[in-house]
Design an enzyme around this catalytic site. Structure first.
Site, PDB file in Angstrom:
ATOM      1  N   LYS A 139       0.861  -1.190   0.000  1.00  0.00           N
ATOM      2  CA  LYS A 139       0.000   0.000   0.000  1.00  0.00           C
ATOM      3  C   LYS A 139       0.887   1.225   0.000  1.00  0.00           C
ATOM      4  CE  LYS A 139      -4.394   1.045   0.189  1.00  0.00           C
ATOM      5  NZ  LYS A 139      -5.570   0.270  -0.252  1.00  0.00           N
ATOM      6  N   ASP A 179      -7.029   4.386  -4.426  1.00  0.00           N
ATOM      7  CA  ASP A 179      -7.666   4.262  -3.109  1.00  0.00           C
ATOM      8  C   ASP A 179      -8.265   5.650  -2.849  1.00  0.00           C
ATOM      9  OD1 ASP A 179      -7.783   2.239  -0.676  1.00  0.00           O
ATOM     10  OD2 ASP A 179      -7.388   4.175   0.236  1.00  0.00           O
TER      11      ASP A 179
HETATM   12  P1  NDP Z   1     -12.853   7.941  -2.693  1.00  0.00           P
HETATM   13  O1  NDP Z   1     -11.787   8.930  -2.519  1.00  0.00           O
HETATM   14  O2  NDP Z   1     -13.459   7.715  -4.029  1.00  0.00           O
HETATM   15  O3  NDP Z   1     -14.060   8.251  -1.689  1.00  0.00           O
HETATM   16  C1  NDP Z   1     -13.839   8.320  -0.320  1.00  0.00           C
HETATM   17  C2  NDP Z   1     -15.165   8.669   0.357  1.00  0.00           C
HETATM   18  O4  NDP Z   1     -15.005   8.533   1.763  1.00  0.00           O
HETATM   19  C3  NDP Z   1     -15.583  10.103   0.117  1.00  0.00           C
HETATM   20  O5  NDP Z   1     -16.977  10.187   0.165  1.00  0.00           O
HETATM   21  C4  NDP Z   1     -14.936  10.819   1.300  1.00  0.00           C
HETATM   22  O6  NDP Z   1     -15.561  12.038   1.652  1.00  0.00           O
HETATM   23  C5  NDP Z   1     -15.116   9.813   2.393  1.00  0.00           C
HETATM   24  N1  NDP Z   1     -14.034   9.979   3.374  1.00  0.00           N
HETATM   25  C6  NDP Z   1     -12.715   9.789   3.152  1.00  0.00           C
HETATM   26  N2  NDP Z   1     -11.994  10.057   4.250  1.00  0.00           N
HETATM   27  C7  NDP Z   1     -12.882  10.431   5.171  1.00  0.00           C
HETATM   28  C8  NDP Z   1     -12.753  10.826   6.508  1.00  0.00           C
HETATM   29  N3  NDP Z   1     -11.552  10.888   7.128  1.00  0.00           N
HETATM   30  N4  NDP Z   1     -13.895  11.128   7.166  1.00  0.00           N
HETATM   31  C9  NDP Z   1     -15.112  11.049   6.539  1.00  0.00           C
HETATM   32  N5  NDP Z   1     -15.287  10.679   5.271  1.00  0.00           N
HETATM   33  C10 NDP Z   1     -14.191  10.380   4.602  1.00  0.00           C
HETATM   34  O7  NDP Z   1     -12.266   6.576  -2.099  1.00  0.00           O
HETATM   35  P2  NDP Z   1     -12.767   5.084  -2.337  1.00  0.00           P
HETATM   36  O8  NDP Z   1     -14.243   5.047  -2.515  1.00  0.00           O
HETATM   37  O9  NDP Z   1     -11.891   4.477  -3.349  1.00  0.00           O
HETATM   38  O10 NDP Z   1     -12.365   4.401  -0.940  1.00  0.00           O
HETATM   39  C11 NDP Z   1     -13.289   4.316   0.155  1.00  0.00           C
HETATM   40  C12 NDP Z   1     -12.833   3.219   1.095  1.00  0.00           C
HETATM   41  O11 NDP Z   1     -12.805   1.959   0.391  1.00  0.00           O
HETATM   42  C13 NDP Z   1     -11.427   3.360   1.695  1.00  0.00           C
HETATM   43  O12 NDP Z   1     -11.425   2.788   2.988  1.00  0.00           O
HETATM   44  C14 NDP Z   1     -10.567   2.505   0.767  1.00  0.00           C
HETATM   45  O13 NDP Z   1      -9.383   2.071   1.411  1.00  0.00           O
HETATM   46  C15 NDP Z   1     -11.530   1.353   0.527  1.00  0.00           C
HETATM   47  N6  NDP Z   1     -11.273   0.535  -0.658  1.00  0.00           N
HETATM   48  C16 NDP Z   1     -11.172   1.087  -1.896  1.00  0.00           C
HETATM   49  C17 NDP Z   1     -10.985   0.281  -3.009  1.00  0.00           C
HETATM   50  C18 NDP Z   1     -10.960   0.832  -4.389  1.00  0.00           C
HETATM   51  O14 NDP Z   1     -10.883   0.019  -5.328  1.00  0.00           O
HETATM   52  N7  NDP Z   1     -11.051   2.120  -4.599  1.00  0.00           N
HETATM   53  C19 NDP Z   1     -10.805  -1.164  -2.869  1.00  0.00           C
HETATM   54  C20 NDP Z   1     -11.011  -1.659  -1.528  1.00  0.00           C
HETATM   55  C21 NDP Z   1     -11.211  -0.820  -0.470  1.00  0.00           C
HETATM   56  P3  NDP Z   1     -14.771  13.416   1.415  1.00  0.00           P
HETATM   57  O15 NDP Z   1     -14.871  13.682  -0.059  1.00  0.00           O
HETATM   58  O16 NDP Z   1     -15.503  14.419   2.246  1.00  0.00           O
HETATM   59  O17 NDP Z   1     -13.354  13.204   1.890  1.00  0.00           O
HETATM   60  O1  2IT Z   2      -7.874  -1.481  -0.650  1.00  0.00           O
HETATM   61  C1  2IT Z   2      -7.827  -1.983  -1.794  1.00  0.00           C
HETATM   62  O2  2IT Z   2      -7.956  -3.193  -1.974  1.00  0.00           O
HETATM   63  C2  2IT Z   2      -7.633  -1.083  -2.937  1.00  0.00           C
HETATM   64  N1  2IT Z   2      -7.554   0.134  -2.735  1.00  0.00           N
HETATM   65  C3  2IT Z   2      -7.482  -1.642  -4.315  1.00  0.00           C
HETATM   66  C4  2IT Z   2      -6.088  -2.151  -4.552  1.00  0.00           C
HETATM   67  C5  2IT Z   2      -5.773  -2.565  -5.979  1.00  0.00           C
HETATM   68  O3  2IT Z   2      -4.598  -2.843  -6.188  1.00  0.00           O
HETATM   69  O4  2IT Z   2      -6.662  -2.614  -6.832  1.00  0.00           O
END
Ligand code: NDP
Ligand code: 2IT
Length: 458
Positions: A139, A179
Site C-alpha cells: 500500500k 484508493d
Molecule cells: P474515494 O476517494 O473515491 O471516496 C472516499 C469517500 O469517503 C468520500 O466520500 C470521502 O468524503 C469519504 N471519506 C474519506 N476520508 C474520510 C474521513 N476521514 N472522514 C469522513 N469521510 C471520509 O475513495 P474510495 O471510494 O476508493 O475508498 C473508500 C474506502 O474503500 C477506503 O477505505 C478505501 O481504502 C476502501 N477501498 C477502496 C478500493 C478501491 O478500489 N477504490 C478497494 C477496496 C477498499 P470526502 O470527499 O468528504 O473526503
Molecule cells: O484497498 C484496496 O484493496 C484497494 N484500494 C485496491 C487495490 C488494488 O490494487 O486494486
C-alpha cells in the site's frame, strides 16, 4: 476519525504464543494505532490455526508477516498554480511478495501517515490471498490533500510522486492502483510519468487505467459491486436476498457509488450516502445519476444532492448509522462505525453489515454486531472485488487482451462467491460457524503461511 487506543489483545490471555508477539509489535511500532488495530484483529483469531499447525509458530510466521519486507518514505516537492512550493511525504510499504508482486492502492489524503499505510498494507496481504489471484500485499500514498486543487496541480503532484516511486515499481515487482483520493485521473498522470521515465509502455505496472490504454472493464465498479455480491451471498446463506431490503451506505466515492448501483440492480433501496461534511437521507432511494453527476463529473459535495432533490435531506456533521436499515455498508474510511452506532443499528433491526471500506468498523462495534447475530463481513473479504479485478486487469495486460463487461463481471461474481464460501467453510472448520472475521483471517493466513514455509527463511 478516531482510532481505537492501544490495548492488550482481548481474549488472548490464554494464548501464550500470541500475547507476547502482540506486545512486541506494539513496542516496535510505536504510535501506529491503526496498524496495531489491524494486527490485533487478525492475531486474536489465529489461536486455533496455530494450535493445529505448530510449524507456523516454529518458523516464526507471525513475526515475519507483521514486518514489512520493505518500507519506503520519500519527499514529494511540487509547486501550485501560484508558483508556491509545497513539500509532502510519500509512502510505499511493500509488505509481502509471498504470493505475487506487491499489490495495493495509493491513498492521497491529509491524514495519511506510516501507521495508516501499514494497516492498509497488512490487510492487503490477507485480502489478496483470499482472492485466489497471484498477488502479494502493499500500500502507499501521501499526506497530499487533493481537495480544491486544479487538474494541473494534481498532475504536477502525481509526476513528482512517480519520479521517486518509479524505481521501486514494475509489473513483476510492485503494482499500485487507486484508493481514497486516487482515481482514474491520478492513475493517468502516474502512468504517463512512469512511461516517460522508463521509456516502456508497461501496462501491468498500474491498475485502474483508462479503458483506451490498458484499463479493464469493471475495475471502476468492482469494489462496490463485489461488496454487494458478498452481502447477497451472506444473506443467501441465511435464506434471504437483497430484493426489497433497505440499505444505508456511507461515503460517496468510488466504492460507495458502485455499491449503490449494484444494490439497486438487485432490487434494494439505498436511502443514504455521505461525505466528511455530513450525510444525505433520501427515502425514495438515492438518484444515482444525480449523485454521479455531482461527485464523479463535478467533484462536488453531497450537500449539493439535497439542494437539487426535493425528496432528500442533508444532515451536516454526522454519520449515517442513525438511519434505520436492514443492511449497512460502510464505504468511506477506517473507524467510521463505532460501538454506539452498532448498538443503534442492532436496535433498528439490521441483518447484515459488509465493509466496503478498509476497517471502517471499530473492534467494539464488530463485537456488538456479532453478539447480536448480525451477519458481519470484514473488509478483507467484502471489498476484495476491487483488487481481484485489478488482478484481472493485469491478466489482460499480460496477454494483450481485453474482455467484455459481462465476462469480467461474471469472473468477479465467481471470485466473490469463492471468497464467501472459503470464509464460511473455514470458520466452520475452526469452530466459529458464521463468523466471517475468523473465516477470512484464517483462510487468508493459511494461504500465505503455507507459501512462506515453502519458500524458506526470507
Ligand atoms: P474515494 O476517494 O473515491 O471516496 C472516499 C469517500 O469517503 C468520500 O466520500 C470521502 O468524503 C469519504 N471519506 C474519506 N476520508 C474520510 C474521513 N476521514 N472522514 C469522513 N469521510 C471520509 O475513495 P474510495 O471510494 O476508493 O475508498 C473508500 C474506502 O474503500 C477506503 O477505505 C478505501 O481504502 C476502501 N477501498 C477502496 C478500493 C478501491 O478500489 N477504490 C478497494 C477496496 C477498499 P470526502 O470527499 O468528504 O473526503
Ligand atoms: O484497498 C484496496 O484493496 C484497494 N484500494 C485496491 C487495490 C488494488 O490494487 O486494486
Amino acid at each position: 476519525m478516531q482510532a481505537t487506543p492501544d490495548s492488550a489483545v482481548p481474549h488472548a490471555a490464554e494464548n501464550r504464543v500470541i500475547e507476547p508477539l502482540y506486545a512486541e509489535i506494539l513496542r516496535r511500532n510505536q504510535g501506529e494505532k491503526e496498524f496495531h488495530q489491524a494486527v490485533r484483529e487478525v492475531l486474536e483469531t489465529l489461536g486455533p490455526v496455530l494450535a493445529q499447525r505448530p510449524e507456523f509458530v516454529d518458523a516464526r510466521i507471525i513475526e515475519r508477516i507483521c514486518e514489512p519486507e520493505r518500507q519506503l518514505i520519500f519527499r514529494v516537492p511540487w509547486s501550485d498554480d501560484s508558483g508556491d512550493i509545497h513539500v509532502n511525504r510519500g509512502f510505499r510499504v511493500e509488505f509481502s511478495s509471498t504470493l505475487g508482486p506487491y499489490k495495493g492502492g495509493l491513498r492521497f489524503h491529509p491524514s495519511v501517515n506510516l501507521g495508516i499505510v501499514k494497516f492498509l498494507g497488512f490487510e492487503q496481504i490477507f485480502k489478496n490471498a483470499l482472492t485466489g489471484m497471484p498477488i502479494g500485499g502493499g500500500k502507499g500514498g501521501s499526506d497530499f490533500d487533493p481537495k480544491g486543487r486544479s487538474d494541473a496541480e494534481i498532475m504536477r503532484f502525481c509526476q513528482s510522486f512517480m519520479t521517486e516511486l518509479h524505481r521501486h515499481l514494475g509489473e513483476y515487482t510492485d503494482v499500485p492502483a487507486g484508493d481514497i483520493g486516487v482515481g482514474g485521473r491520478e492513475i493517468g498522470y502516474l502512468f504517463g510519468q512512469y512511461k516517460r521515465i522508463t521509456n516502456r509502455f508497461e501496462s501491468g505496472v498500474l491498475t485502474g487505467k483508462g479503458l483506451g490504454w490498458g484499463g479493464a472493464l469493471v475495475r471502476t465498479e468492482a469494489t462496490g459491486y463485489g461488496c454487494v455480491m458478498f452481502t447477497a451471498e451472506m444473506l443467501r446463506s441465511r435464506g434471504e436476498s437483497l430484493d426489497g431490503q433497505r440499505i444505508a451506505v456511507s461515503g460517496s466515492g468510488n466504492v460507495a457509488i458502485y455499491a449503490i448501483e449494484k444494490a439497486q440492480q438487485l432490487g434494494a433501496t439505498v436511502v443514504t450516502c455521505s461525505d466528511s461534511d455530513g450525510y444525505v437521507v433520501d427515502e425514495k432511494g438515492i438518484d444515482l445519476a444525480l449523485l454521479k453527476e455531482i461527485k464523479e463529473a463535478g467533484r462536488g459535495r453531497v450537500a449539493e444532492y439535497a439542494e437539487r432533490r426535493a425528496e432528500a435531506v442533508f444532515v451536516p456533521g454526522a454519520g449515517v448509522w442513525d438511519v434505520p436499515c436492514d443492511v449497512a455498508l460502510p464505504c468511506a474510511t477506517q473507524n467510521e462505525l463505532h460501538e454506539a452506532d452498532a448498538l443503534t443499528l442492532v436496535r433498528n433491526g439490521v441483518k447484515a453489515v459488509a465493509e466496503g471500506a478498509n476497517m471502517p468498523t471499530t473492534p467494539e462495534a464488530v463485537r456488538v454486531l456479532q453478539e447480536a447475530g448480525v451477519a458481519f463481513a470484514p473488509g478483507k473479504a467484502a471489498n476484495a472485488g476491487g483488487v481481484a479485478t485489478s488482478a484481472l486487469e493485469m491478466q489482460q495486460n499480460a496477454s494483450r487482451d481485453s474482455w467484455t463487461f459481462a465476462h469480467t463481471e461474471e469472473r468477479l461474481a465467481e471470485i466473490m462467491r469463492h471468497i464467501h464460501d472459503s470464509c464460511y467453510t473455514t470458520a466452520e472448520r475452526y469452530g466459529s460457524p458464521g463468523n466471517y472475521v475468523v473465516g477470512a483471517n484464517i483462510a487468508g493466513f493459511e494461504l500465505v503461511a503455507d507459501a512462506m514455509l515453502a519458500q524458506g527463511l526470507i
